[in-house]
Design a protein around this motif. Structure first.
Motif, short mmCIF file in Angstrom:
data_model
loop_
_atom_site.label_atom_id
_atom_site.label_comp_id
_atom_site.label_asym_id
_atom_site.label_seq_id
_atom_site.Cartn_x
_atom_site.Cartn_y
_atom_site.Cartn_z
N SER A 1 1.02 3.99 -3.17
CA SER A 1 0.65 5.43 -2.80
C SER A 1 1.80 6.09 -3.09
O SER A 1 1.49 7.51 -3.61
CB SER A 1 0.21 5.45 -1.47
N THR A 2 3.17 5.96 -2.81
CA THR A 2 4.14 6.68 -3.08
C THR A 2 4.42 6.71 -4.54
O THR A 2 4.88 7.96 -5.03
CB THR A 2 5.55 5.92 -2.59
N ARG A 50 -7.88 10.58 -7.27
CA ARG A 50 -8.90 9.93 -8.03
C ARG A 50 -9.48 10.70 -8.86
O ARG A 50 -9.89 10.21 -9.81
CB ARG A 50 -9.66 9.23 -6.85
N ASP A 101 2.41 6.98 -7.10
CA ASP A 101 1.26 7.75 -7.67
C ASP A 101 1.58 9.22 -7.04
O ASP A 101 1.27 10.12 -7.78
CB ASP A 101 -0.09 7.42 -7.20
N THR A 102 1.67 9.29 -6.02
CA THR A 102 2.06 10.80 -5.22
C THR A 102 3.41 11.40 -5.89
O THR A 102 3.36 12.61 -6.16
CB THR A 102 2.32 10.49 -3.78
N LYS A 109 0.91 -1.02 -0.12
CA LYS A 109 0.05 -0.07 0.06
C LYS A 109 0.91 1.28 0.03
O LYS A 109 0.43 2.35 -0.55
CB LYS A 109 -1.02 -0.18 1.31
N ARG A 110 2.02 1.38 0.79
CA ARG A 110 3.05 2.55 0.93
C ARG A 110 3.65 2.62 -0.44
O ARG A 110 3.59 3.70 -0.76
CB ARG A 110 3.80 2.15 2.10
N PHE A 150 -4.74 3.28 -3.81
CA PHE A 150 -4.27 4.37 -3.49
C PHE A 150 -5.66 5.12 -3.70
O PHE A 150 -6.30 5.30 -4.73
CB PHE A 150 -3.31 5.16 -4.17
N GLU A 151 -6.21 5.81 -2.44
CA GLU A 151 -7.75 6.25 -2.83
C GLU A 151 -7.71 7.91 -2.28
O GLU A 151 -8.70 8.44 -1.66
CB GLU A 151 -8.74 5.66 -1.82
N SER A 152 -6.71 8.49 -2.57
CA SER A 152 -6.57 10.01 -2.23
C SER A 152 -7.43 10.82 -3.14
O SER A 152 -7.63 10.73 -4.31
CB SER A 152 -5.20 10.60 -2.43
N TYR A 203 -4.85 -2.10 -1.10
CA TYR A 203 -3.31 -1.37 -1.39
C TYR A 203 -3.92 -0.35 -2.09
O TYR A 203 -3.07 0.63 -2.68
CB TYR A 203 -2.33 -2.31 -1.84
#
Length: 457
Positions: free
Chosen positions: A87-88, A350, A90-91, A83-84, A344-346, A342
């Motif tokens: 998200s990393t 999205r 995508d961020t 998950k981390r 990413f749902e920011s 996992y």
């Protein structure tokens, strides 16, 4: 505000302030730029290394702390790390496994793919002008003249009840590739090995694996004699944010049409995909259905027939992008359930993803059956005439609710649907097959094989 069922995170009616231009708000990526993204990624990946042993110890001593009670120690410890990492990426605006779409692999790379994977890189003609109308017309997404493919071949294949697999990879239309080294290629590769009907392919039969961004072509298709030995092909379709809808659909349609023009019958073809690849498979099926109706029986009789596929195989299909449009700002976004997944749902990311997918289309197009076939607002009859479907998702999957609604919409419209729902499994389980319980992975494969075994009997 948007009316919602308390038991479902999807909208019943999509409303919002029409004066707000979602395109201008979310066209610019919320991802970090260099050097901030490099520093952030370094910090996050270092944290993964530090925290992973801690999670193994924590979940071993206190099983009740695991996000899902049924998860094994390995699953519970690795999922926060996955998950981390996701998200990393995508961020920071990094693409996982994506490759350039405007060039073929080099000569040495192609030789190595033949030796290591038994794969050759070839080309197919892009969609013809006569078919590139309607929903495929868009100023931001021009139809390409040629499309690159990765082709698996086998000598001495036998005739029989061969099926033709058309594979579309997942990755939120942003990540992954058709390359045999990409993680998504493992799914169709395993299916090919386990399904004898895909291995007994003869004559014009092919096993096509459609994945990744589309490469420009400079050569022709293999000859009919070569096609008798073809086992699988992976197509590089275009990715976001540079190529919005309908770019990927144009490329998938070109690949499908190339099969029919080579004499392969639609009744032999099974369209398959995971996550956004499942979304694209549904859009392709709709395009085939609508284009057949527009062509009419007389035109079909004069030339080759645009036949529909015999079935769809969908793993964790992303079928309701309209969920991102509960309102017109990030503050109105309601995250999908199953936060242990996992995915990413920011809210800003999205919304940017779906706005990028829509491209030049208005925000209302998100409710089109091409974009959100799993929406609760889908009109009755929108999926009527679709071929039989196999659908898998898990109860820890971010796409669980839209998977349920997609199944309900299909069955409401008279489509035969076979499902496998695995308990407490995350999104796109088959990509995690190496670290997940074999019993649940096997449950999915058994369902797929039973479904494909029922086709064209």
């Amino acid at each position: 505000m948007v009316a919602r069922d308390s038991s479902d995170s999807s909208p019943t009616i999509l409303k919002g302030d029409p004066s707000v231009d979602t395109a201008s708000l979310y066209r610019s990526s919320p991802a970090l730029s260099f050097p901030a993204n490099a520093l952030y990624a370094t910090a996050q990946f270092s944290l993964v290394v530090v925290v992973l042993p801690f999670h193994f110890l924590l979940f071993a001593l206190f099983p009740s702390k695991r996000w899902r009670p049924s998860w094994t120690l390995t699953e519970a410890a690795l999922m926060p790390a996955v998950k981390r990492i996701m998200s990393t990426m995508d961020t920071c605006g990094y693409k996982i496994g994506a490759r350039r779409t405007d060039r073929a692999p080099g000569r040495v790379a192609r030789w190595w793919m033949r030796v290591r994977d038994g794969v050759a890189f070839e080309w197919v003609e892009g969609l013809s002008r006569e078919l590139a109308g309607g929903v495929l017309v868009d100023e931001q997404a021009k139809v390409r003249e040629q499309v690159g493919m990765y082709v698996w071949r086998r000598e001495g294949v036998d005739d029989g009840e061969g099926l033709v697999g058309l594979w579309l990879h997942g990755g939120a239309y942003t990540h992954n590739s058709a390359h045999p080294g990409a993680s998504s290629s493992s799914i169709p590769r395993i299916l090919f090995k386990r399904e004898p009907r895909f291995s007994s392919i003869c004559g014009p039969y092919l096993f096509f694996l459609l994945s990744g961004p589309v490469a420009l072509a400079t050569q022709g298709l293999p000859s009919p004699a070569q096609l008798t030995k073809a086992i699988s092909t992976a197509v590089e379709y275009r990715l976001l944010p540079d190529s919005p809808f309908p770019a990927a659909l144009q490329d998938a349609a070109a690949a499908y049409v190339s099969l029919l023009r080579r004499g392969i019958r639609g009744s032999q073809i099974v369209v398959m995909g995971d996550s956004s690849g499942g979304h694209l498979a549904l859009a392709l099926t709709r395009w085939i259905k609508e284009t057949r109706e527009e062509r009419g029986a007389e035109e079909e009789a004069r030339s080759w027939r645009l036949e529909e596929p015999s079935g769809l195989v969908l793993f964790s299909p992303w079928s309701d992008p309209s969920h991102s449009y509960l309102g017109h700002t990030a503050s109105t976004y309601v995250p999908r359930k199953n936060s242990s997944d996992y995915v990413f749902e920011s809210p800003p990311f999205r919304l940017h993803l779906v706005t990028s997918l829509l491209g030049s289309r208005p925000s209302s197009f998100v409710l089109s059956p091409y974009i959100s076939p799993g929406s609760r607002t889908l009109a009755p009859g929108a999926l009527e005439g679709f071929p039989p479907c196999f659908i898998h998702y898990g109860t820890s999957d971010r796409c669980e609710e839209e998977g349920e609604r997609l199944v309900a919409n299909l069955r409401r419209d008279g489509v035969r649907v076979e499902t496998v729902v695995t308990e407490d499994t995350p999104h796109d389980l088959m990509l995690l097959a190496m670290i997940w319980r074999k019993s649940q992975v096997e449950q999915v494969w058994e369902g797929v094989l039973q479904f494909t075994g029922s086709l064209r009997r």
